[in-house]
Design a protein around this motif. Structure first.
Motif, PDB file in Angstrom:
ATOM      1  N   GLN A  60       0.831  -1.211   0.000  1.00 23.80           N
ATOM      2  CA  GLN A  60       0.000   0.000   0.000  1.00 23.80           C
ATOM      3  C   GLN A  60       0.865   1.259   0.000  1.00 23.80           C
ATOM      4  O   GLN A  60       0.593   2.206  -0.726  1.00 23.80           O
ATOM      5  N   ARG A  61       1.938   1.244   0.813  1.00 27.27           N
ATOM      6  CA  ARG A  61       2.836   2.414   0.845  1.00 27.27           C
ATOM      7  C   ARG A  61       3.517   2.596  -0.504  1.00 27.27           C
ATOM      8  O   ARG A  61       3.680   3.720  -0.982  1.00 27.27           O
ATOM      9  N   LEU A  62       3.929   1.484  -1.109  1.00 26.51           N
ATOM     10  CA  LEU A  62       4.595   1.555  -2.411  1.00 26.51           C
ATOM     11  C   LEU A  62       3.647   2.101  -3.468  1.00 26.51           C
ATOM     12  O   LEU A  62       4.038   2.946  -4.286  1.00 26.51           O
ATOM     13  N   ASN A  63       2.396   1.655  -3.441  1.00 29.37           N
ATOM     14  CA  ASN A  63       1.415   2.183  -4.393  1.00 29.37           C
ATOM     15  C   ASN A  63       1.198   3.672  -4.172  1.00 29.37           C
ATOM     16  O   ASN A  63       1.074   4.438  -5.130  1.00 29.37           O
ATOM     17  N   GLY A  64       1.146   4.096  -2.915  1.00 31.78           N
ATOM     18  CA  GLY A  64       0.999   5.519  -2.613  1.00 31.78           C
ATOM     19  C   GLY A  64       2.189   6.313  -3.103  1.00 31.78           C
ATOM     20  O   GLY A  64       2.044   7.411  -3.656  1.00 31.78           O
ATOM     21  N   SER A  65       3.387   5.760  -2.938  1.00 27.79           N
ATOM     22  CA  SER A  65       4.597   6.440  -3.420  1.00 27.79           C
ATOM     23  C   SER A  65       4.594   6.531  -4.937  1.00 27.79           C
ATOM     24  O   SER A  65       4.987   7.548  -5.507  1.00 27.79           O
ATOM     25  N   SER A  66       4.142   5.470  -5.585  1.00 32.25           N
ATOM     26  CA  SER A  66       4.081   5.464  -7.042  1.00 32.25           C
ATOM     27  C   SER A  66       3.129   6.550  -7.545  1.00 32.25           C
ATOM     28  O   SER A  66       3.433   7.266  -8.497  1.00 32.25           O
ATOM     29  N   ASP A  67       1.995   6.691  -6.879  1.00 32.50           N
ATOM     30  CA  ASP A  67       1.034   7.744  -7.253  1.00 32.50           C
ATOM     31  C   ASP A  67       1.653   9.130  -7.064  1.00 32.50           C
ATOM     32  O   ASP A  67       1.496  10.009  -7.908  1.00 32.50           O
ATOM     33  N   SER A  68       2.370   9.309  -5.955  1.00 25.34           N
ATOM     34  CA  SER A  68       3.017  10.605  -5.692  1.00 25.34           C
ATOM     35  C   SER A  68       4.068  10.904  -6.743  1.00 25.34           C
ATOM     36  O   SER A  68       4.193  12.048  -7.208  1.00 25.34           O
ATOM     37  N   LEU A  69       4.832   9.887  -7.135  1.00 26.12           N
ATOM     38  CA  LEU A  69       5.847  10.087  -8.174  1.00 26.12           C
ATOM     39  C   LEU A  69       5.211  10.455  -9.507  1.00 26.12           C
ATOM     40  O   LEU A  69       5.724  11.316 -10.238  1.00 26.12           O
ATOM     41  N   ALA A  70       4.099   9.831  -9.826  1.00 25.00           N
ATOM     42  CA  ALA A  70       3.403  10.144 -11.081  1.00 25.00           C
ATOM     43  C   ALA A  70       2.908  11.593 -11.074  1.00 25.00           C
ATOM     44  O   ALA A  70       3.065  12.317 -12.067  1.00 25.00           O
ATOM     45  N   ARG A  71       2.336  12.015  -9.942  1.00 24.34           N
ATOM     46  CA  ARG A  71       1.877  13.412  -9.839  1.00 24.34           C
ATOM     47  C   ARG A  71       3.056  14.377  -9.960  1.00 24.34           C
ATOM     48  O   ARG A  71       2.972  15.407 -10.637  1.00 24.34           O
ATOM     49  N   GLY A  72       4.163  14.039  -9.288  1.00 29.17           N
ATOM     50  CA  GLY A  72       5.350  14.889  -9.355  1.00 29.17           C
ATOM     51  C   GLY A  72       5.898  14.985 -10.763  1.00 29.17           C
ATOM     52  O   GLY A  72       6.306  16.062 -11.221  1.00 29.17           O
ATOM     53  N   SER A  73       5.879  13.870 -11.483  1.00 32.72           N
ATOM     54  CA  SER A  73       6.366  13.855 -12.862  1.00 32.72           C
ATOM     55  C   SER A  73       5.497  14.737 -13.758  1.00 32.72           C
ATOM     56  O   SER A  73       6.007  15.510 -14.580  1.00 32.72           O
ATOM     57  N   ARG A  74       4.179  14.640 -13.581  1.00 36.42           N
ATOM     58  CA  ARG A  74       3.267  15.484 -14.374  1.00 36.42           C
ATOM     59  C   ARG A  74       3.499  16.966 -14.058  1.00 36.42           C
ATOM     60  O   ARG A  74       3.512  17.806 -14.960  1.00 36.42           O
ATOM     61  N   LEU A  75       3.683  17.285 -12.792  1.00 38.65           N
ATOM     62  CA  LEU A  75       3.917  18.666 -12.377  1.00 38.65           C
ATOM     63  C   LEU A  75       5.215  19.198 -12.987  1.00 38.65           C
ATOM     64  O   LEU A  75       5.252  20.324 -13.512  1.00 38.65           O
TER      65      LEU A  75
END
Length: 104
Positions: A60-75
Motif C-alpha cells: 500500500q505504501r509503495l502504491n501511494g509512493s508510485s502515485d506521488s511520483l506520477a503526480r510529481g512527474s506530471r507537475l
C-alpha cells in the motif's frame, strides 16, 4: 482344561498386558508428537500471517509512493512546458523591442 489356575492365567495375560501397555505408551507418544506438531504449525501460521500483513502494508505504501511520483512527474512536465513558453515569449518581446529601437 477347564480350570486354569490364577498363575497360569497371569502368565498367559502378562505378555498381552505388556503389549497393551507398550501400545498405550506409543499412542501417548504419538499424541504428544501430534500436539507438538500442531503447536509448531500454529506458531508458523501466526508468523506467516504477520508477514502477510507487513507485506500488504508495504504494498500500500509503495502504491501511494508510485502515485506521488506520477503526480510529481506530471507537475515537472507542466513546469518545463511553461518555462519553455516563457522563454519563447521573452525572446519574442526582446526581438520586438530590438526591432522597435532600430526603427526609431
Amino acid at each position: 482344561r477347564m480350570g486354569a489356575s490364577a498363575d497360569e492365567r497371569e502368565a498367559l495375560l502378562g505378555p498381552e498386558e505388556a503389549r497393551r501397555g507398550a501400545s498405550s505408551d506409543r499412542l501417548k507418544q504419538a499424541q504428544r508428537a501430534c500436539a507438538d506438531t500442531e503447536e509448531l504449525g500454529m506458531s508458523i501460521l501466526d508468523g506467516l500471517r504477520s508477514q502477510r500483513e507487513t507485506l500488504e502494508r508495504s504494498k500500500q505504501r509503495l502504491n501511494g509512493s508510485s502515485d506521488s511520483l506520477a503526480r510529481g512527474s506530471r507537475l515537472l512536465r507542466t513546469m518545463s512546458i511553461r518555462a519553455s513558453a516563457n522563454k519563447m515569449i521573452t525572446a519574442a518581446v526582446g526581438t520586438v523591442a530590438g526591432l522597435a529601437l532600430l526603427i526609431l
